[in-house]
Structures are given as C-alpha cells and as structure tokens.
Design an enzyme around this catalytic site. Structure first.
Site, PDB file in Angstrom:
ATOM      1  N   TRP A  29       9.562  10.619  25.034  1.00 47.22           N
ATOM      2  CA  TRP A  29       9.805  10.493  23.568  1.00 47.22           C
ATOM      3  C   TRP A  29       9.493  11.778  22.474  1.00 47.22           C
ATOM      4  CZ3 TRP A  29      13.103   8.884  19.228  1.00 47.22           C
ATOM      5  CH2 TRP A  29      14.609   8.051  19.763  1.00 47.22           C
ATOM      6  N   GLU A  91      15.631   5.970   9.943  1.00 42.78           N
ATOM      7  CA  GLU A  91      15.898   5.554   9.130  1.00 42.78           C
ATOM      8  C   GLU A  91      15.803   3.676   9.011  1.00 42.78           C
ATOM      9  OE1 GLU A  91      19.624   7.250   8.532  1.00 42.78           O
ATOM     10  OE2 GLU A  91      18.927   8.625   7.808  1.00 42.78           O
ATOM     11  N   HIS A  94      13.591   0.462  13.272  1.00 43.85           N
ATOM     12  CA  HIS A  94      12.861   0.640  14.666  1.00 43.85           C
ATOM     13  C   HIS A  94      10.652   1.175  14.990  1.00 43.85           C
ATOM     14  CE1 HIS A  94      14.644   0.708  18.659  1.00 43.85           C
ATOM     15  NE2 HIS A  94      13.374   1.335  19.278  1.00 43.85           N
ATOM     16  N   PHE A 119      -6.012   4.579  21.967  1.00 42.84           N
ATOM     17  CA  PHE A 119      -4.694   4.742  21.846  1.00 42.84           C
ATOM     18  C   PHE A 119      -4.872   6.179  21.358  1.00 42.84           C
ATOM     19  CE2 PHE A 119      -2.509   3.768  17.658  1.00 42.84           C
ATOM     20  CZ  PHE A 119      -1.093   3.164  18.723  1.00 42.84           C
TER      21      PHE A 119
HETATM   22  C1  DLZ Z   1      13.964   4.118  20.622  1.00 42.49           C
HETATM   23  C2  DLZ Z   1      13.329   5.008  19.764  1.00 42.49           C
HETATM   24  C3  DLZ Z   1      12.704   6.016  19.482  1.00 42.49           C
HETATM   25  C4  DLZ Z   1      13.628   5.135  18.084  1.00 42.49           C
HETATM   26  N1  DLZ Z   1      12.160   6.296  18.701  1.00 42.49           N
HETATM   27  C5  DLZ Z   1      10.735   7.099  19.100  1.00 42.49           C
HETATM   28  C6  DLZ Z   1      10.033   6.978  18.646  1.00 42.49           C
HETATM   29  O1  DLZ Z   1      10.216   7.781  17.890  1.00 42.49           O
HETATM   30  N2  DLZ Z   1       8.891   7.065  19.631  1.00 42.49           N
HETATM   31  C7  DLZ Z   1       8.857   6.935  21.059  1.00 42.49           C
HETATM   32  O2  DLZ Z   1       7.836   7.058  21.868  1.00 42.49           O
HETATM   33  N3  DLZ Z   1      10.020   6.357  21.670  1.00 42.49           N
HETATM   34  C8  DLZ Z   1      10.602   6.086  20.261  1.00 42.49           C
HETATM   35  N4  DLZ Z   1      12.004   5.190  20.408  1.00 42.49           N
HETATM   36  C9  DLZ Z   1      12.044   4.801  22.490  1.00 42.49           C
HETATM   37  C10 DLZ Z   1      11.189   3.285  22.680  1.00 42.49           C
HETATM   38  O3  DLZ Z   1      10.064   3.850  22.087  1.00 42.49           O
HETATM   39  C11 DLZ Z   1      11.329   2.883  23.551  1.00 42.49           C
HETATM   40  O4  DLZ Z   1      11.929   3.642  25.206  1.00 42.49           O
HETATM   41  C12 DLZ Z   1      12.991   2.205  24.542  1.00 42.49           C
HETATM   42  O5  DLZ Z   1      13.278   1.851  23.119  1.00 42.49           O
HETATM   43  C13 DLZ Z   1      13.039   1.788  25.708  1.00 42.49           C
HETATM   44  O6  DLZ Z   1      12.615   0.204  25.477  1.00 42.49           O
END
Ligand code: DLZ
Length: 156
Positions: A29, A91, A94, A119
């Site tokens: 992500w 928004e 989460h 971390f």
């Molecule tokens: C779902 C999600 C969202 C909305 N935002 C991020 C983020 O900004 N950074 C990140 O590392 N992961 C995000 N995820 C994914 C969650 O970490 C995770 O992979 C999913 O909820 C599946 O467990």
C-alpha cells in the site's frame, strides 16, 4: 521533546554490525512511499557493513499485514526485524484502526519475541507529509529504522 532525525547517522558511533542478520517486512500500500523507505533501510544496512545475503525481505499487502509478516520473519534466524509501511489518513476511521492495530501488534511482538521489531510505519495526514519523510526534506524514516534495528540488535 524535540524530534530526533537519525537520517544523518554517524557510522563510527554504531560499532561493528557486519555479523548481523536483519529482516525487512514492508507493505505494498502506498508503494511509491514504501519502496523509498525500503531502499533507505536496505542501503543503510549495506553501508553499515551488513552482507546483502544476510538481509531477508518480505513484501506484504498493507500495513495491517506487517505484524503477521514480522511474526513469520522471526523464524528466519534474524537479529532484528524492520517493519516499513505508510498509512495516510482518508475520509473514514480506517486510518485509526490500521494505525492502532499495527502499532499494538508490533509492540506485542517486542514483548513476545526475543527479537527487536522496529516500527517504521509512517502515519501521516497527507501524502506530502509521507513524501517529506521517505527521502524528502525531512529525511527517510527507512534509514532511521535501519539504524535503530542495528542498535537494538547490538544491545541484544
Ligand atoms: C484498506 C487500507 C486503507 C484504506 N489504507 C491503507 C493505508 O493508507 N496504508 C496501508 O498500508 N494500508 C491501507 N489499507 C490496507 C490495510 O492495511 C490492509 O491491507 C487491508 O485492510 C486488508 O487487511
């Protein structure tokens, strides 16, 4: 307390760490950010004298999965584990769930495992803040996480 920027570390302050084995777990992500954190961490470990064969890396989908990845990494005979991710506020709430879960999860691993788990997760309000901290004007938190991992592994 002022914030500490370890991105400009002094190699001679750290000591011999060429024997160490380090694991890096990083998330997909926001990969434009996390790939820079990874490069900062990996390059720093090499600069500190760690053999690239002694650096094991796992990529996981999101920051939430860093805890599971780090737990698996603990079976790979490593002296410290670096977790790298980037959570950017959206928004909904989460952001809070992910940040709380990953920080508590990593804290618990530090209690349960006899391996330091670092971390290195950016928890920013904006993408610009993440860019600034992943090779931008405020350094690279991947470098800082690598220095911290080595310091903790040497402590052990
Ligand atoms: C779902 C999600 C969202 C909305 N935002 C991020 C983020 O900004 N950074 C990140 O590392 N992961 C995000 N995820 C994914 C969650 O970490 C995770 O992979 C999913 O909820 C599946 O467990």
């Amino acid at each position: 307390m002022s914030s500490q920027n370890l991105s400009n570390f002094n190699k001679s302050d750290i000591g011999d760490c060429s024997h160490l084995k380090i694991g890096i777990v990083y998330s997909s992500w926001n990969s434009d950010i996390t790939d820079n954190l990874y490069d900062g961490a990996f390059t720093t470990l090499i600069e500190l004298g760690i053999n690239k064969e002694n650096i094991t890396s796992f990529k996981v989908p999101g920051s939430f999965e860093l805890v599971y990845g780090a737990n698996k990494m603990s079976n790979k005979n490593v002296d410290a584990i670096i977790c790298l991710g980037c959570v950017i506020r959206g928004e909904t709430s989460h952001f809070d769930y992910i940040c709380n879960s990953v920080s508590n999860g990593i804290m618990n691993l530090n209690i349960e495992l006899d391996i330091p788990v670092i971390f290195g997760v950016l928890t920013d309000n904006t993408k610009q803040q993440s860019l600034d901290r992943s090779g931008g004007k405020l350094g690279n938190k991947g470098i800082e996480a690598a220095v911290t991992a080595v310091q903790m592994a040497l402590l052990k």
